[in-house]
Design a protein around this motif. Structure first.
Motif, PDB file in Angstrom:
ATOM      1  N   LEU A   1       5.024   3.268  10.956  1.00 10.39           N
ATOM      2  CA  LEU A   1       4.478   2.423  12.341  1.00 10.39           C
ATOM      3  C   LEU A   1       3.936   1.336  12.045  1.00 10.39           C
ATOM      4  CD1 LEU A   1       2.785   5.584  14.207  1.00 10.39           C
ATOM      5  CD2 LEU A   1       4.953   4.398  14.566  1.00 10.39           C
TER       6      LEU A   1
ATOM      7  N   ALA B   1       0.175  16.971   6.747  1.00 10.26           N
ATOM      8  CA  ALA B   1      -0.151  15.849   7.605  1.00 10.26           C
ATOM      9  C   ALA B   1      -0.543  16.157   8.863  1.00 10.26           C
ATOM     10  CB  ALA B   1       1.207  14.882   7.494  1.00 10.26           C
TER      11      ALA B   1
ATOM     12  N   ASP C   1      -5.713   7.838  -7.684  1.00 10.81           N
ATOM     13  CA  ASP C   1      -4.604   8.476  -6.663  1.00 10.81           C
ATOM     14  C   ASP C   1      -5.395   9.758  -6.447  1.00 10.81           C
ATOM     15  OD1 ASP C   1      -1.249   7.029  -6.776  1.00 10.81           O
ATOM     16  OD2 ASP C   1      -3.405   6.147  -6.226  1.00 10.81           O
TER      17      ASP C   1
ATOM     18  N   MET D   1       1.542   3.986  -2.941  1.00 13.11           N
ATOM     19  CA  MET D   1       0.802   5.100  -3.120  1.00 13.11           C
ATOM     20  C   MET D   1       1.542   6.594  -2.836  1.00 13.11           C
ATOM     21  SD  MET D   1      -2.924   4.384  -1.926  1.00 13.11           S
ATOM     22  CE  MET D   1      -2.941   3.673  -0.339  1.00 13.11           C
TER      23      MET D   1
ATOM     24  N   LEU E   1       0.957  -1.269  -0.020  1.00 14.30           N
ATOM     25  CA  LEU E   1      -0.042   0.133  -0.143  1.00 14.30           C
ATOM     26  C   LEU E   1       0.897   1.330   0.112  1.00 14.30           C
ATOM     27  CD1 LEU E   1      -2.873  -1.057   2.590  1.00 14.30           C
ATOM     28  CD2 LEU E   1      -2.968  -0.693   0.164  1.00 14.30           C
TER      29      LEU E   1
ATOM     30  N   PRO F   1       3.452  15.057   2.646  1.00 15.56           N
ATOM     31  CA  PRO F   1       2.460  14.455   3.505  1.00 15.56           C
ATOM     32  C   PRO F   1       2.152  13.040   2.777  1.00 15.56           C
ATOM     33  CG  PRO F   1       1.237  16.106   2.322  1.00 15.56           C
ATOM     34  CD  PRO F   1       2.732  16.255   2.000  1.00 15.56           C
ATOM     35  N   TRP F   2       2.066  12.132   3.607  1.00 15.55           N
ATOM     36  CA  TRP F   2       1.425  10.774   3.254  1.00 15.55           C
ATOM     37  C   TRP F   2       0.155  10.250   3.485  1.00 15.55           C
ATOM     38  CZ3 TRP F   2       6.386   9.601   6.580  1.00 15.55           C
ATOM     39  CH2 TRP F   2       7.511   9.913   5.748  1.00 15.55           C
ATOM     40  N   MET F   3      -0.148   9.346   2.777  1.00 13.50           N
ATOM     41  CA  MET F   3      -1.506   8.923   3.156  1.00 13.50           C
ATOM     42  C   MET F   3      -1.824   8.127   4.432  1.00 13.50           C
ATOM     43  SD  MET F   3      -3.040   7.659  -0.265  1.00 13.50           S
ATOM     44  CE  MET F   3      -2.502   8.543  -1.803  1.00 13.50           C
ATOM     45  N   CYS F   4      -0.496   7.662   5.034  1.00 10.66           N
ATOM     46  CA  CYS F   4      -0.588   7.148   6.411  1.00 10.66           C
ATOM     47  C   CYS F   4       0.723   7.110   6.770  1.00 10.66           C
ATOM     48  CB  CYS F   4      -0.987   5.461   5.576  1.00 10.66           C
ATOM     49  SG  CYS F   4      -0.454   4.119   6.772  1.00 10.66           S
ATOM     50  N   LYS F   5       0.795   6.562   8.265  1.00 10.48           N
ATOM     51  CA  LYS F   5       1.912   6.710   8.796  1.00 10.48           C
ATOM     52  C   LYS F   5       2.602   5.481   8.677  1.00 10.48           C
ATOM     53  CE  LYS F   5      -0.015   9.266  12.696  1.00 10.48           C
ATOM     54  NZ  LYS F   5      -0.410   9.258  14.040  1.00 10.48           N
TER      55      LYS F   5
ATOM     56  N   GLN G   1      -4.282  10.860   9.155  1.00  9.69           N
ATOM     57  CA  GLN G   1      -4.898   9.461   8.505  1.00  9.69           C
ATOM     58  C   GLN G   1      -3.906   8.299   8.689  1.00  9.69           C
ATOM     59  OE1 GLN G   1      -4.304  10.794   4.212  1.00  9.69           O
ATOM     60  NE2 GLN G   1      -6.541  11.242   4.218  1.00  9.69           N
ATOM     61  N   ALA G   2      -4.538   7.279   9.350  1.00  7.36           N
ATOM     62  CA  ALA G   2      -3.826   6.132   9.903  1.00  7.36           C
ATOM     63  C   ALA G   2      -4.140   5.208   8.879  1.00  7.36           C
ATOM     64  CB  ALA G   2      -4.225   5.769  11.270  1.00  7.36           C
TER      65      ALA G   2
END
Lengths: 361, 150
Positions: free
Chosen positions: A274, B3, B103, A230, A227, A267-271, B8-9
């Motif tokens: 982690l 961010a 996207d 992305m 994922l 910025p990313w869509m998710c951390k 957004q997790a």
């Protein structure tokens, strides 16, 4: 309590790294409390009700003849028997017995039928009959269409029926970034860049709308899912639509692509830091993060979860269930091979007959 | 940073949360609604100027008596100080099996009659839009200027 399977965790690769000296106890279905069977009457209550009510002789249900005629099954006894034989359930239980006597299953079966594993879910939500029916339906579908072995990181070309397309078929080529769910509802997601725009399409593996699934490149990656592509440069998921399939051998182990991807700046869509992804260039990733975030990521990756025995215990399929599932599938796989051989013989006979009639060689 | 404003997790695409993680698992904020910024994917002059100036169109109103827009919906956008209609031809929010997910949230600008402003769509368009099902809009001309269906 949502159902979870082996692929629904974001990345479990680091969770299953063996910790030296730690023994994860073998998970047996009997370790949990016994599954609640619907319509099961505990013996004590049955005895009490039998004692209380007048003795009714066992026999056909007390219903008028008209109702029995309407609700009787429409299938002939032979058809029902055939259905039970293919499904592996029913009074015969022949395949279940065969599966119990089956020796160890060859490893290629576990590669080909990854979705045959039962879901990792509380015993209350699992039904062995449903799982058996799923397996039977999966194998029935595989008689119609060839579903190749593939993993996350492989490149596939999928054609689906599309009434709006000029040829009634819509073909998409992409990199498999995700495989989810088990049984008949297994899905996989392909990603590709089309006209400078990245597209992801999710397909149900056993959907009857799928005309063909062609494997172009067999490969594995370091993670359960990709994922994070992305947020990576698009070069990582650009696959030409006219890619030529690369040959592979079933006997060789699946090649692992140990590429470490450099993500775009946040910025990313998710951390992404982690979740224990191995396929990301971590040094490069940490260079974008503050000291606090880096400390958090390192603490997370030190992975107390490797020592969390209960977590590992609960997030595995019970070994006897997994064994039974693969043995059941293996028996049906052999039947599938026989079926394919018969089909080939029939088609070669047909072509012989045609060539004789038309006089061609 | 952006961010910091949008936490957004990580969750799988359908938004089902991983229950046993100790990180916060809010789902992805990927609905198209008022104030959402979209990406213009046609070759209209207005769209090109807006994207180059770094001022993408913002949704002002979603047609069809609903608050969230998805692929195949018409919206009213504010673009370079003007109000324009637009048609969404691609969304970040996953729509389910056999439906593509992009996207970016892609928009084609329309004039007041519902005809596209540009004469070519530069991004791939989902094939299911060919069913032409929007009750508010007949977008046959829009499909005609699409270059690639996915």
């Amino acid at each position: 309590h949502p159902a979870r399977d082996a692929t629904s965790a974001i990345s479990s690769s680091w969770q299953l790294r063996p910790v030296p000296g730690l023994q994860v106890p073998l998970r047996l279905p009997s370790d949990r409390r016994p599954p609640v069977r619907r319509f099961a009457c505990p013996a004590s209550i049955a005895a009490a009700s039998a004692a209380a009510s007048p003795a009714v002789p066992p026999g056909p249900p007390l219903a008028p003849a008209g109702i029995a005629r309407v609700y009787k099954p429409r299938l002939s006894p032979e058809a029902m028997k055939e259905f039970w034989r293919l499904s592996g359930i029913g009074p015969d239980h022949s395949r279940a017995k065969a599966a119990d006597q089956q020796a160890e299953v060859p490893p290629e079966i576990k590669r080909l039928y990854q979705e045959a594993l039962p879901p990792i879910v509380s015993q209350d939500y699992r039904d062995p009959i449903v799982e058996s029916l799923h397996r039977a339906e999966m194998m029935r579908r595989r008689r119609v269409i060839n579903i190749p072995e593939f993993h996350v990181g492989s490149i596939l070309a999928v054609s689906v029926m599309d009434k709006h397309a000029p040829n009634k078929v819509n073909r998409f080529v992409g990199l498999c970034i995700l495989r989810r769910h088990t049984g008949l509802f297994t899905t996989f997601t392909l990603r590709n860049m089309v006209d400078q725009v990245c597209v992801q399409i999710e397909y149900e593996l056993y959907s009857p709308s799928i005309v063909s699934i062609q494997l172009l490149k067999l490969e594995r990656r370091l993670d359960d899912n990709l994922l994070y592509l992305m947020d990576a440069p698009h070069s990582h998921c650009t696959i030409p639509f006219d890619m030529v399939p690369e040959p592979y051998s079933r006997n060789d182990p699946v090649p692992v692509n140990r590429e470490r991807v450099r993500l775009n700046p946040p910025p990313w869509m998710c951390k992404w830091h982690l979740h224990g992804y191995q396929g990301i260039d971590l040094e490069h990733l940490y260079s974008y993060l503050s000291d606090k975030d880096v400390a958090k990521a390192i603490e997370f990756s030190k992975a107390y979860k490797r020592y969390d025995l209960l977590d590992q215990y609960l997030n595995r399929v019970p070994v006897p269930d997994a064994d039974y599932a693969f043995k059941d599938i293996f028996i049906q796989h052999q039947e599938l091979l026989q079926h394919q051989q018969q089909q080939q013989q029939q088609s070669s006979k047909k072509s012989e007959v045609i060539s004789k009639l038309t006089g061609t060689v | 940073l952006g961010a910091a404003l949008r936490i957004q997790a990580a969750v799988p695409a359908t938004g089902c949360c991983v229950c046993r993680n100790w990180i916060s698992t809010t789902p992805r904020l990927d609905y198209i609604q008022r104030r959402t910024r979209l990406r213009v994917v046609d070759n209209s002059e207005l769209g090109r100027r807006a994207m180059e100036a770094g001022k993408p169109p913002r949704v002002m109103h979603v047609y069809g008596k609903k608050l969230k827009a998805a692929t195949g919906d018409m919206v009213m956008v504010a673009i370079l100080g003007q109000k324009r209609r637009g048609f969404i031809v691609g969304a970040r929010r996953p729509e389910g099996p056999l439906r593509p997910q992009f996207d970016s949230n892609n928009l084609v600008l329309l004039n007041d009659e519902g005809q596209p402003l540009g004469n070519r769509i530069l991004a791939p368009v989902p094939s299911f839009l060919r069913a032409n099902r929007n009750p508010k809009l007949d977008y046959t001309k829009l499909l005609a200027i699409a270059t690639k269906f996915v």
